[in-house]
Design a protein around this motif. Structure first.
Motif, PDB file in Angstrom:
ATOM      1  N   LEU A 638       8.739  -5.319 -17.174  1.00  0.00           N
ATOM      2  CA  LEU A 638       7.398  -4.990 -16.662  1.00  0.00           C
ATOM      3  C   LEU A 638       7.296  -3.564 -16.148  1.00  0.00           C
ATOM      4  N   GLU A 664       6.503 -10.645 -12.359  1.00  0.00           N
ATOM      5  CA  GLU A 664       7.854 -10.091 -12.452  1.00  0.00           C
ATOM      6  C   GLU A 664       8.859 -11.059 -11.812  1.00  0.00           C
ATOM      7  N   SER A 676      15.862  -9.132 -12.857  1.00  0.00           N
ATOM      8  CA  SER A 676      14.771  -8.478 -13.585  1.00  0.00           C
ATOM      9  C   SER A 676      15.369  -7.531 -14.617  1.00  0.00           C
TER      10      SER A 676
END
Ligand code: NAD
Length: 714
Positions: A638, A664, A676
């Motif tokens: 993202l 996220e 992430s």
């Protein structure tokens, strides 16, 4: 304190013409500013003023000095310290720390250790013993030239107009004609201790002289104050400029044009065809980066009647030929700019240049000479088209080109006022293979992992593309960012150029779905850097809709950008790879969705699956030519991604019944590793797959998705 002073006054260096041309040099000395500086500050100011105009000295060429009274840190007594530009560096851009500082009395004492010209190289080893105040900047080989002149301020410059006089067969007489008693003349001698003593003897015997022309080399000037020295330097150069202007008035340079220049587009088209072909022939042992110059100065010389006579004579100033090799290779195109004929005999032309270089090495070498270095030409002159230069990196190739432009200016002047003379081969060799020069080369840091390689990155203005560019630049690659979004491209290019320097980054606006635009983008890259080694096909979009609501336009857009766009970029890269015969590395940024089906995104997933299969086909086709093709599959990146800024983000958030800014965290938790995925993670995978660490890997898929069982490859 001093720096703060300067900063608070927001003083900026005046700008100067970058190119060489006629017209007299104006004095840019600002006494109000200079009076705020201490003596070393004034020396730096003078150096930067001089070096900012290439008519005064070439990049990296020349040096300046001042003998300054300082407090000795050990005794607290006043001592004279020589501040002189240190080894390497450029007077135009140097900072205060670019000066070496040495005790003048210790430098004087070295005269007692000098055993004669046969042993002068050993004197360089004594210079560090003369260092004042533990200054780590190494003293250069030119230090004795400044130390032994009995003047406080000394400039040594390489002005084209003065070298033009210094490089004629009658340079001694011409120097007298132009300067009378004011400026002396010393015959050619390699810089070092002996030349320092000769300069000193000249100055003692000629107390009224203001300087010396060094045959085939450059100019020394001096003065009692920094300003005096600066203004003398300009005045002496201006005399040479005025003399040449007068002598050449009404003459066509180099005997006039015999080969008309092609128009700009044609010149660039020829360069784009020729440069990868040259790269193929000189880059097998060490990859080279190219530079192209079709400025008026170059076109006038390469198309001229005297090209055939002057080019083989080589360059004269040692600074010039250390960068350009002793002579260039002239490549004459067939009639009407026909490149194919030229390419068909390129092998023979380059082979004959190498043979000649080997002959030069064998004829001139000494028992202790270092081994022969790369025998390939650096400078290629193409009548009607321009000048191509190749070196181990972009800055070196560009500077070699700039130096040859200096040499052209010298030859223009010299051949108009007499007979131009290059440096004798043995002298050139003794400088090129000087043991001190070799030691300098040995001290150079090891090249970075991707030095000498050129990467084309589509979607370079986006999140993953830009991060990949940054990563490859860190490893020393030259990078061309290609994107349809001009604003994003501009931002990314200027940020990266700020971080890594302008030489290493170029950009080109390309719509990857346009056959012509992709071909043009690759041609631009060939002119900018000489070819391509790496393609990162990454330009992309995303879309989401149930199949019943997927418009044909949405379907086609996905197939066009993600399927056709990847095909077109790869096809162009393959064509150039094959011409270069240096192999190549392609990485497709596909997606987890190319392996794992996802609801409401059939167009995107299908196009991504097509990319992955295209990569497999290309891995198969490219292997025999050393072209590797691999895939990186990211998921849910993202940060920095434009894909995730618009509708797509909202649609995905709606699908999971959450706010867009919760996405996220949602993806992080969904991943097996609970982490992430960042653009820099994807970039790291690309760096591995385009580098030599993965030299034996092709046809692979590397997932960078923090773990997703659905996309395990089988
Ligand atoms: P991004 O939107 O930030 O970058 C994509 C870039 O491609 C943009 O700068 C855009 O202008 C450019 N582009 C679009 N159409 C183009 C065209 N016709 N010609 C030239 N350039 C064009 O997105 P990103 O996240 O950096 O995505 C890069 C690639 O990674 C894409 O192929 C995408 O499908 C893939 N990918 C991304 C993610 C993710 O979560 N971000 C996940 C899987 C795959």
């Amino acid at each position: 304190m001093l720096r703060a002073n300067i900063a608070s006054k927001r003083f900026t260096m005046p700008t100067h013409p970058e190119t060489n041309g006629s017209g007299l040099l104006p004095s840019l000395w600002d006494e109000t500013h200079a009076s705020t500086l201490d003596e070393p500050g004034r020396l730096l100011y003078r150096s930067n003023l001089l070096g900012a105009d290439k008519r005064i000295t070439n990049y990296g060429g020349g040096n300046t000095s001042a003998k300054v009274t300082e407090k000795d840190p050990l005794s607290g007594e006043d001592v004279t310290v020589l501040w002189v530009k240190g080894s390497g560096g450029d007077v135009g851009t140097m900072k205060r720390d670019g000066f070496a500082t040495l005790y003048q009395d210790k430098l004087e004492a070295l005269k007692g250790l000098y055993r004669g010209v046969e042993h002068e190289d050993e004197m360089v080893g004594y210079l560090p013993h003369c260092t004042f105040a533990l200054n780590p900047r190494a003293a250069s080989i030119d230090t004795p030239l400044h130390a032994y002149l009995p003047y406080i301020h000394v400039d040594h410059m390489h002005p084209d107009a003065v070298i033009a006089i210094a490089a004629t067969s009658t340079s001694r007489e011409l120097t007298r004609e132009v300067y009378g008693e004011e400026i002396g003349w010393l015959g050619w001698r390699r810089p070092g201790f002996e030349l320092g003593l000769e300069l000193s003897a000249f100055a003692e015997e000629n107390p009224d002289a203001k300087g010396v022309v060094l045959e085939s080399h450059g100019l020394f000037t001096w003065g009692d104050t920094g300003r005096d020295c600066y203004e003398t330097t300009l005045r002496i150069i201006n005399k040479a400029i005025a003399f040449l202007d007068e002598k050449t008035a009404g003459q066509s340079a180099f005997g006039g044009l015999v080969r008309k220049s092609l128009d700009e587009n044609e010149r660039r088209a020829v360069a784009a065809r020729l440069m990868p072909e040259i790269r193929a022939r000189i880059g097998q042992d060490e990859r080279k980066i190219g530079h192209f110059d079709d400025s008026q100065t170059v076109l006038e010389f390469v198309g001229s009647k005297k090209l055939g006579d002057l080019a083989p004579l080589g360059t004269s100033c040692p600074d010039h030929f250390l960068r350009t090799k002793i002579r260039p290779l002239v490549l004459v195109l067939g009639p009407a700019g026909d490149v194919d004929t030229r390419i068909s005999d390129l092998d023979a032309s380059i082979a004959s240049y190498r043979e000649d270089y080997a002959r030069y090495y064998e004829t001139c070498k000494h028992p202790d000479s270092p081994a022969m270095r790369d025998p390939n030409p650096v400078v290629y002159l193409v009548p009607g088209v321009g000048m191509i230069t190749f070196a181990k990196d972009k800055a070196t190739a560009r500077i070699a080109g700039e130096f040859y432009v200096n040499a052209i200016n010298v030859m223009r002047g010299a051949s108009a006022i007499g007979t131009y003379r290059g440096l004798p081969e043995q002298e050139a060799f003794d400088i090129e293979y000087w043991l001190l020069e070799e030691a300098k080369l040995q001290r150079m840091p090891k090249p970075k992992a991707l030095a000498g390689r050129v990467a084309f990155i589509t979607g370079g203005g986006g999140g993953i593309g830009r991060a990949t560019a940054e990563r490859l630049l860190t490893d020393g690659a030259c990078v061309v960012l290609a994107d349809i979004d001009e604003g994003a491209l501009e931002r990314a290019t200027s940020d990266l150029a700020g971080l890594f320097g302008g030489d290493l980054v170029r950009s080109v606006t390309v719509d990857v779905t346009s056959e012509q635009a992709v071909a043009d983008g690759f041609a631009r890259m060939a002119v900018d850097y000489g070819g391509v080694d790496i393609l990162v096909s990454n330009a992309g979009i995303s879309s989401s809709a149930p199949i019943e609501e997927t418009e044909l336009s949405m379907w086609n857009r996905n197939i066009d950008i993600l399927g056709t766009g990847y095909f077109l970029a790869s096809r162009e890269a393959f064509r150039m790879f094959r011409r270069q015969k240096l192999g190549g590395a392609v990485v497709f940024i596909a997606s987890k969705n190319g392996l794992a089906a996802s609801p409401n995104a059939a167009a995107y997933c299908t196009a991504k699956a097509a990319e992955i299969h295209l990569a497999r086909c290309l891995a198969l086709e490219g292997a025999e030519a050393g072209i590797r093709v691999n895939v990186v599959n990211p998921d849910a990146v993202l940060q920095g991604s434009k894909i995730w800024t618009g509708e797509w983000r909202e649609q995905r958030a709606a699908a999971y019944k959450m706010a867009p800014d919760e996405l996220e965290e949602h993806y992080r938790k969904r991943s097996m590793l609970k982490r992430s995925v960042l653009p820099s993670d994807v970039a790291e995978a690309v760096a591995f797959l385009v580098g030599d660490a993965s030299a034996k890997s092709t046809g692979n898929i590397m997932n960078v998705d923090a773990g997703n069982a659905q996309s395990f490859t089988r």
